[in-house]
Design a protein around this motif. Sequence first.
Motif, PDB file in Angstrom:
ATOM      1  N   GLU A 105       0.869  -1.176   0.000  1.00 16.32           N
ATOM      2  CA  GLU A 105       0.000   0.000   0.000  1.00 16.32           C
ATOM      3  C   GLU A 105       0.909   1.230   0.000  1.00 16.32           C
ATOM      4  N   GLY A 125      -2.601  -2.439  -3.281  1.00 14.96           N
ATOM      5  CA  GLY A 125      -3.777  -1.597  -3.264  1.00 14.96           C
ATOM      6  C   GLY A 125      -3.715  -0.633  -4.434  1.00 14.96           C
ATOM      7  N   GLU A 126      -4.857  -0.156  -4.881  1.00 14.03           N
ATOM      8  CA  GLU A 126      -4.913   0.632  -6.112  1.00 14.03           C
ATOM      9  C   GLU A 126      -4.169   1.964  -6.027  1.00 14.03           C
ATOM     10  N   THR A 127      -3.865   2.446  -4.832  1.00 11.57           N
ATOM     11  CA  THR A 127      -3.117   3.701  -4.705  1.00 11.57           C
ATOM     12  C   THR A 127      -1.617   3.468  -4.495  1.00 11.57           C
ATOM     13  N   ARG A 172      -1.816  -0.040 -11.167  1.00 14.28           N
ATOM     14  CA  ARG A 172      -2.400  -0.588 -12.393  1.00 14.28           C
ATOM     15  C   ARG A 172      -1.333  -0.859 -13.439  1.00 14.28           C
ATOM     16  N   GLU A 182      -2.026  -8.828  -8.514  1.00 18.38           N
ATOM     17  CA  GLU A 182      -3.412  -8.491  -8.220  1.00 18.38           C
ATOM     18  C   GLU A 182      -3.476  -7.073  -7.674  1.00 18.38           C
ATOM     19  N   THR A 184      -6.024  -4.516  -5.611  1.00 21.72           N
ATOM     20  CA  THR A 184      -7.235  -4.467  -4.797  1.00 21.72           C
ATOM     21  C   THR A 184      -7.659  -3.018  -4.602  1.00 21.72           C
ATOM     22  N   GLU A 185      -8.799  -2.822  -3.986  1.00 21.32           N
ATOM     23  CA  GLU A 185      -9.155  -1.465  -3.556  1.00 21.32           C
ATOM     24  C   GLU A 185      -8.125  -0.996  -2.535  1.00 21.32           C
ATOM     25  N   ALA A 186      -8.004   0.322  -2.394  1.00 19.94           N
ATOM     26  CA  ALA A 186      -7.039   0.868  -1.444  1.00 19.94           C
ATOM     27  C   ALA A 186      -7.295   0.291  -0.050  1.00 19.94           C
ATOM     28  N   GLY A 188      -6.888  -2.833   0.741  1.00 22.03           N
ATOM     29  CA  GLY A 188      -7.302  -4.224   0.669  1.00 22.03           C
ATOM     30  C   GLY A 188      -6.197  -5.218   0.391  1.00 22.03           C
TER      31      GLY A 188
END
Length: 258
Positions: A105, A125-127, A172, A182, A184-186, A188
């Motif tokens: 993260e 995490g996506e961020t 991404r 993979e 995930t949402e931030a 996650g």
Amino acid sequence: MTISLERDEETGVAVVTLDRPERHNALTLAMARELGAVWRGFRYEDGIRAIVVTGAGGRAFCTGIDRDDAGRVPQPSSPYTIDDPLVAIGPKANDLWKPVIAAVEGMACGGAFYLLGEAEFLIAGETAAFFDPHTTYGMVSAFETVHMAQRMPFGEVARMALMGSAERVSARRAYETGLVSEVTEAGGALAAAREAAAVLASYPTGAVQGTVRALWSAKEAVRSQALAQAPHLVTLGNLPADRQAELFTSRRTGYRTR
């Protein structure tokens, strides 16, 4: 506390957390030594069959070595050798062949790649954002690029290393290039990594560890040869420490994420 450990006896999963969020989980010399001891210790814990490594706080997985500690490492005068305190912070450097998943993260940069490079796979995490600031501050990215060259296409590693602090690789984009398995949402990443680790821990231990060892044997020769070149490349190419410090202070520029 700088390294925290959590063991789940029911699932056989341990979580290793870099626990210094106030400094973006930058590694001190004591933390580097502690990490090595943690990985070696897991070799003797039969109840732990898979491990997750992550960073506390959500703002950063790890931002490499703490600059306050980096200057305390004496270096030999030979241009063909260097004492790098981060060389042995990863599980493979400590002869641990239990599967390790990294949950990322926030920022992961520089010396973080010593750890990420020795994990079986990464979940982010996506961020999350990955970058390598070495060239910006007059330092050679050698060990880091060798680790990442095993996980990413050559051009992507080259761009990340050479662009330095000017550019960050998004979660991404890291997924698209194969660095991350993979997204995930931030917030996650840790839960997803725990879930994957529990699956691995549920399988027969010998089969899992043998597969880990086989995977690494596929690239071990090339990796070992490349890492052997790293010390003198760093010694020959790095600017003096005082000049690095000047650049670190003066080049706090903006960046873009891709």
